[in-house]
Design an enzyme around this catalytic site. Structure first.
Site, mmCIF file in Angstrom:
data_model
loop_
_atom_site.group_PDB
_atom_site.id
_atom_site.type_symbol
_atom_site.label_atom_id
_atom_site.label_comp_id
_atom_site.label_asym_id
_atom_site.label_seq_id
_atom_site.Cartn_x
_atom_site.Cartn_y
_atom_site.Cartn_z
ATOM 1 N N HIS A 1 0.814 -1.218 0.000
ATOM 2 C CA HIS A 1 0.000 0.000 0.000
ATOM 3 C C HIS A 1 0.846 1.266 0.000
ATOM 4 C CE1 HIS A 1 -3.392 2.514 0.406
ATOM 5 N NE2 HIS A 1 -3.946 2.041 1.506
ATOM 6 N N ASP B 1 -9.876 -5.373 -19.482
ATOM 7 C CA ASP B 1 -9.999 -6.449 -20.470
ATOM 8 C C ASP B 1 -8.606 -6.841 -20.949
ATOM 9 O OD1 ASP B 1 -10.551 -8.155 -22.561
ATOM 10 O OD2 ASP B 1 -11.949 -6.813 -23.582
#
Length: 460
Positions: free
Chosen positions: A168, A383
């Site tokens: 993070h 995608d």
């Protein structure tokens, strides 16, 4: 078959270090003073779920999703090359990334079931009872270790799941999603990722000398009582709000707020108010709402392509009795006031405060922290050449006080906002009752629809 009743096996191949597709700069890059605060020194996990490809989404070339994803990640690291490095800590706990080009950890795996054996993939949401099989277990060391761990799990039907665990301090959820989308675009044949990534961590560094110009209640203890001793476990659940639920809540607001309030304002106010009531704080106890606000758009020009920690944490503070005893509009006003604090000056002030106060953790006591990831995590365009993800986002909330809004569908196919949250088991019934009052007996769904052993079965 319900996922909680399903036994299946996942066979992992040997994890490998995957480096950039081309040589990258070797340098030491200092992180921002927002990146290295205590509250983000941990790993987060994201999941992306892909159904079997259709005739229109099936690649014409003979390949498999794991090889395309592997290639895309390697190409993306040419542009996002700090992800291939390792974190180092210097004087005063200041963090930097050593851009060594060593790479991220990548692993292929195969499950011996069909993807729909986990449930309706469009309504899967936290908690995911199968997540341990889909995620690499490594990734707890913040310093001197890989920054990203990716597993691609193929299913017997041709569908697949991608999980990514990331450090993070290098990125927030929108930043990591930006990296993954770039990899997906490059896997499909794009020549460069759009937007191009920018480093610009200096925009989030403290000034010399530091000067704090805001009251940062997200980091300041304001008459906070000591944490309550409790041995009761907290469990992860998911609430679901349809557009009709939001409309019902909106109708309870004053006329000016009815027009001005966003769905995030309304859902967050509802969750906070009901949570405070369920946890039975004393009427004079100070409670805090922290709202994660994307600060990238607060700069002039906006920081398009910034993948570091850009979510600021402005807070609203009030007394529990006043919050619960007032109408919903009071909570909505507090949400909006907190959001409105964030400007470029606020960002600088927060960085100054963190440096002056030892990079402190945000306040956890009596706190509820919420972020809106519905537009920041772009599943519709994730995608890799095998069709778009149908669901996904963060796997869990990280800490008991954290929650977020993500786009999902319910079992009836209605689109809405899913809100994972944690509560002690003893408070769950009270929470359910409070939400029931506000949404006028409309159902509040949870993860039990697809994960019955982890959600709560109450129907409002």
């Amino acid at each position: 078959m319900a996922s909680s009743q399903l036994e299946f096996n996942v066979e992992r191949k040997q994890p490998e270090l995957l480096g950039p597709a081309e040589p990258t700069p070797y340098e030491l890059k200092e992180l921002s003073d927002i990146d290295d605060q205590d509250g983000v020194r941990l790993f987060l996990t994201a999941i992306f779920i892909y159904p079997p490809p259709t005739k229109t989404s099936m690649p014409t070339r003979k390949t498999d999703p794991a090889s395309d994803i592997r290639r895309g990640l390697s190409k993306a690291m040419v542009y996002y090359y700090p992800f291939a490095g390792r974190i180092r800590e210097g004087p005063n706990r200041k963090l930097s990334v050593d851009c060594t080009g060593e790479g991220i950890v990548f692993c292929e795996a195969d499950a011996d079931i069909r993807l729909d054996g986990l449930g309706d993939v469009e309504v899967l949401r936290p908690p995911y009872p199968f997540i341990d099989k889909m995620t690499l277990g490594e990734g707890s060391a913040i310093l001197g270790a890989p920054l990203v761990y990716v597993q691609v799990t193929r299913f017997a039907c041709g569908g697949f799941i991608i999980t990514g665990r990331f450090n993070h301090v290098m990125a927030d959820a929108p930043g990591f999603t930006m990296f993954m989308k770039a990899a997906a675009d490059l896997a499909r044949g794009a020549t460069v990722p759009m937007p191009l990534p920018v480093w610009e961590r200096e925009r989030y560094r403290s000034r010399v000398p530091p000067r704090v110009t805001f009251a940062h209640h997200e980091y300041m203890h304001v008459d906070d009582p000591p944490p309550r001793p409790t041995s009761e476990p907290w469990s992860l659940h998911s609430a679901f709000f349809t557009k009709a639920d939001v409309a019902t809540l909106r109708a309870q607001l004053p006329a000016d707020l009815r027009k001005a309030a966003t769905s995030f304002d309304i859902i967050t106010a509802c969750m906070w108010r009901c949570r405070v009531s369920a946890l039975q704080y004393g009427p004079d106890e100070v409670v805090r709402l922290i709202v994660a606000v994307n600060s990238r758009t607060k700069f002039d020009p906006p920081l398009t392509g910034y993948y570091g920690n850009g979510l600021m944490l402005p807070a609203a503070v009030t007394e529990a009795g006043k919050l619960v005893g007032s109408d919903l509009g009071y909570a909505v006003e507090l949400v909006r006031e907190a959001k409105g604090k964030v400007t470029e000056e606020y960002v600088r002030s927060a960085a100054d405060f963190l440096v002056l106060n030892g990079r402190v953790h945000f306040v956890v006591s009596n706190t509820f922290l919420v972020s809106d990831l519905r537009r920041l995590i772009d599943l519709a365009n994730m995608d890799w050449g095998w069709g778009k993800a149908v669901s996904g986002g963060p796997v869990d909330v990280g800490e008991n006080v954290i929650s977020f809004l993500a786009t999902s569908k319910n079992s009836a196919g209605e689109e809405g906002a899913v809100v994972p949250f944690c509560l002690p088991d003893s408070a769950l019934g009270r929470f359910t009752s409070e939400v029931k009052k506000l949404v006028c007996f409309r159902p509040l769904e949870n993860a039990a629809a697809s994960n019955p052993d982890h959600g709560y079965m109450s129907r409002m």
